[in-house]
Enzyme design. Structure first.
Site, PDB file in Angstrom:
ATOM      1  N   CYS A   1      31.345   3.312  66.937  1.00 47.10           N
ATOM      2  CA  CYS A   1      32.513   2.613  66.386  1.00 47.10           C
ATOM      3  C   CYS A   1      33.676   2.531  67.373  1.00 47.10           C
ATOM      4  CB  CYS A   1      32.971   3.281  65.101  1.00 47.10           C
ATOM      5  SG  CYS A   1      31.737   3.212  63.805  1.00 47.10           S
TER       6      CYS A   1
ATOM      7  N   HIS B   1      40.394   0.283  63.982  1.00 43.77           N
ATOM      8  CA  HIS B   1      38.992   0.258  63.540  1.00 43.77           C
ATOM      9  C   HIS B   1      38.982   0.239  62.016  1.00 43.77           C
ATOM     10  CE1 HIS B   1      34.836   1.005  63.008  1.00 43.77           C
ATOM     11  NE2 HIS B   1      34.965   2.275  62.666  1.00 43.77           N
TER      12      HIS B   1
ATOM     13  N   ASN C   1      32.739  -1.717  57.431  1.00 36.56           N
ATOM     14  CA  ASN C   1      32.777  -1.124  58.772  1.00 36.56           C
ATOM     15  C   ASN C   1      31.694  -1.774  59.633  1.00 36.56           C
ATOM     16  OD1 ASN C   1      32.603   0.472  61.049  1.00 36.56           O
ATOM     17  ND2 ASN C   1      32.647   2.426  59.947  1.00 36.56           N
TER      18      ASN C   1
HETATM   19  O1  UT7 Z   1      33.280   4.399  61.679  1.00 39.99           O
HETATM   20  C1  UT7 Z   1      33.011   5.743  61.981  1.00 39.99           C
HETATM   21  C2  UT7 Z   1      33.965   6.580  61.301  1.00 39.99           C
HETATM   22  N1  UT7 Z   1      33.576   6.752  59.901  1.00 39.99           N
HETATM   23  C3  UT7 Z   1      34.509   7.014  59.037  1.00 39.99           C
HETATM   24  O2  UT7 Z   1      35.670   7.006  59.383  1.00 39.99           O
HETATM   25  C4  UT7 Z   1      34.113   7.394  57.628  1.00 39.99           C
HETATM   26  C5  UT7 Z   1      34.983   8.551  57.188  1.00 39.99           C
HETATM   27  N2  UT7 Z   1      34.686   9.013  55.837  1.00 39.99           N
HETATM   28  C6  UT7 Z   1      34.994   8.301  54.753  1.00 39.99           C
HETATM   29  O3  UT7 Z   1      35.453   7.170  54.837  1.00 39.99           O
HETATM   30  C7  UT7 Z   1      34.840   8.952  53.387  1.00 39.99           C
HETATM   31  O4  UT7 Z   1      34.619  10.329  53.556  1.00 39.99           O
HETATM   32  C8  UT7 Z   1      33.699   8.343  52.543  1.00 39.99           C
HETATM   33  C9  UT7 Z   1      34.100   6.961  52.059  1.00 39.99           C
HETATM   34  C10 UT7 Z   1      32.425   8.266  53.347  1.00 39.99           C
HETATM   35  C11 UT7 Z   1      33.452   9.200  51.307  1.00 39.99           C
HETATM   36  O5  UT7 Z   1      34.643   9.347  50.551  1.00 39.99           O
HETATM   37  P1  UT7 Z   1      35.065  10.776  49.968  1.00 39.99           P
HETATM   38  O6  UT7 Z   1      36.311  10.576  49.230  1.00 39.99           O
HETATM   39  O7  UT7 Z   1      35.090  11.717  51.140  1.00 39.99           O
HETATM   40  O8  UT7 Z   1      33.911  11.086  48.947  1.00 39.99           O
HETATM   41  P2  UT7 Z   1      32.829  12.254  48.957  1.00 39.99           P
HETATM   42  O9  UT7 Z   1      31.847  12.058  50.038  1.00 39.99           O
HETATM   43  O10 UT7 Z   1      33.517  13.564  48.867  1.00 39.99           O
HETATM   44  O11 UT7 Z   1      32.122  11.990  47.566  1.00 39.99           O
HETATM   45  C12 UT7 Z   1      32.828  12.133  46.329  1.00 39.99           C
HETATM   46  C13 UT7 Z   1      31.888  11.859  45.176  1.00 39.99           C
HETATM   47  C14 UT7 Z   1      30.610  12.663  45.233  1.00 39.99           C
HETATM   48  O12 UT7 Z   1      30.284  13.029  43.903  1.00 39.99           O
HETATM   49  P3  UT7 Z   1      30.601  14.522  43.362  1.00 39.99           P
HETATM   50  O13 UT7 Z   1      29.862  15.433  44.283  1.00 39.99           O
HETATM   51  O14 UT7 Z   1      32.093  14.670  43.467  1.00 39.99           O
HETATM   52  O15 UT7 Z   1      30.090  14.478  41.965  1.00 39.99           O
HETATM   53  C15 UT7 Z   1      29.590  11.691  45.724  1.00 39.99           C
HETATM   54  O16 UT7 Z   1      28.293  11.973  45.281  1.00 39.99           O
HETATM   55  O17 UT7 Z   1      31.483  10.478  45.191  1.00 39.99           O
HETATM   56  C16 UT7 Z   1      30.076  10.398  45.116  1.00 39.99           C
HETATM   57  N3  UT7 Z   1      29.634   9.232  45.893  1.00 39.99           N
HETATM   58  C17 UT7 Z   1      29.472   8.019  45.369  1.00 39.99           C
HETATM   59  N4  UT7 Z   1      29.611   7.550  44.121  1.00 39.99           N
HETATM   60  C18 UT7 Z   1      29.393   6.246  43.909  1.00 39.99           C
HETATM   61  C19 UT7 Z   1      29.362   9.170  47.228  1.00 39.99           C
HETATM   62  N5  UT7 Z   1      29.020   7.923  47.559  1.00 39.99           N
HETATM   63  C20 UT7 Z   1      29.077   7.177  46.433  1.00 39.99           C
HETATM   64  C21 UT7 Z   1      28.849   5.836  46.146  1.00 39.99           C
HETATM   65  N6  UT7 Z   1      29.014   5.405  44.891  1.00 39.99           N
HETATM   66  N7  UT7 Z   1      28.483   4.938  47.098  1.00 39.99           N
END
Ligand code: UT7
Length: 318
Positions: free
Chosen positions: A108, A242, A272
């Protein structure tokens, strides 16, 4: 940086459409990422095709043809083949017969890496005109059963033309700072590759960890880039970050103290697109008239490695 061009594949997949085959929903994706849709390549459409379409537009906008180009760098993590490079394929497509052409792999952050390399090569007299392209068919690396990653990415390409000009000291790339730290390679990687298992593999990510590093490292590298250019954040006309997550973009805007309307946001429509995200956002804002000749643009990106960087550019030509 005298011209930009971009290209998005025709096929748009909305969050609703994704929800029909992935265990997710539009509200979650919008709330956590800001994404509402992504463009995905069609069968047979390759990264080189995307790059070619973006390059053709950038060259036309610069009033140039392929034969004018001395250097082609394609930033991509999804090359058409393991070798030869996508850049040499693009070279042939645009007829840049005499150019040096190679790929850069910094995921990225690939576009800011490629920009820095191209600038250094032009500064050292290796040519007068460069084409720097970010192009990705990132959907080819996605595990459609992993909802924590597959909803985040899209495909596309953006290209910029860099030209050496006389009496243009304050124009072009004012500063560029790059960093890498391989200690964090396990928080964002692909579980395949030629020498590991002879497979293409899928993206694996510890999202929360990457998010934490992104907010901290992007702010600090932007401070370094501002310091290197002897500038302050309020002198920036446009932040073109980005496009990974709207929450990371908004955090950067606040840390830099910029008004919201000085930040280019395309993550909602493009998702992304890895190395393509910054040049796609640039082309969007130049195309709709927001970015004008002489504007100061700040760019930043972070990707798997970890690798990250920032660049300040005075856009256009004197
Ligand atoms: O380009 C390279 C750089 N990449 C980035 O900058 C990405 C950086 N990270 C992020 O943008 C975020 O961490 C994410 C968007 C990937 C995830 O967001 P988050 O707020 O950190 O969510 P999380 O991973 O902590 O997940 C929260 C909840 C989980 O459920 P529980 O365990 O709280 O019950 C996940 O299972 O959301 C659930 N979840 C989803 N639910 C519906 C994870 N993915 C999904 C989904 N749809 N697609």
């Amino acid at each position: 940086m005298t011209a930009v061009g971009s290209y998005l594949p025709a096929n748009i997949v909305t969050n609703e459409a994704l929800s029909s085959f992935v265990d997710t929903d539009d509200a979650w994706i919008r709330r956590r990422t800001g994404i509402s849709q992504r463009h995905l390549v069609a069968d047979g459409e390759t990264t080189a095709d995307l790059a070619n379409n973006a390059a053709i537009k950038a060259l036309a906008n610069a009033g140039l043809t392929g034969t004018d180009i001395d250097l082609i760098i394609v930033a991509t993590t999804t090359p058409d083949n393991t070798f030869p490079s996508t850049a040499t394929k693009l070279q042939n497509m645009i007829g840049a017969k005499g150019a040096i052409a190679f790929d850069v792999q910094a995921v990225c952050a690939g576009f800011v890496y490629a920009l820095d390399i191209a600038d250094a090569m032009l500064q050292s007299g290796r040519g007068r005109r460069a084409l720097v392209v970010g192009a990705e068919s990132f959907s080819k690396l996605l595990d459609w059963e992993d909802r924590t990653t597959c909803v985040l990415f899209g495909d596309g390409a953006g290209a910029v033309v860099l030209e050496v000009a006389d009496n243009a000291d304050a124009w072009g790339i004012r500063s560029s700072v790059l960093h890498s730290d391989g200690a964090y390679r396990d928080i964002l990687y692909v579980d395949g590759g030629p020498s590991v298992n002879a497979a293409v593999g899928h993206v694996r990510m510890e999202g929360k960890e990457v998010f934490r590093h992104a907010v901290e490292k992007l702010a600090s590298v932007m401070d370094e880039a501002l310091g290197a250019a002897n500038m302050q954040a309020h002198e920036i006309d446009w932040l073109v970050p980005h496009q990974a997550n709207i929450r990371i973009i908004d955090a950067m805007q606040k840390k830099m103290g910029l008004p919201s309307d000085r930040v280019v946001r395309t993550v909602e429509q493009h998702a992304n697109t890895s190395a393509a995200s910054i040049p796609l956002a640039l082309a969007t804002a130049v195309g709709d008239g927001r970015i004008k000749n002489g504007d100061i643009i700040a760019m930043e990106a972070i990707g798997g490695g970890l690798v990250w960087g920032a660049a300040l550019v005075k856009f256009g030509r004197p």
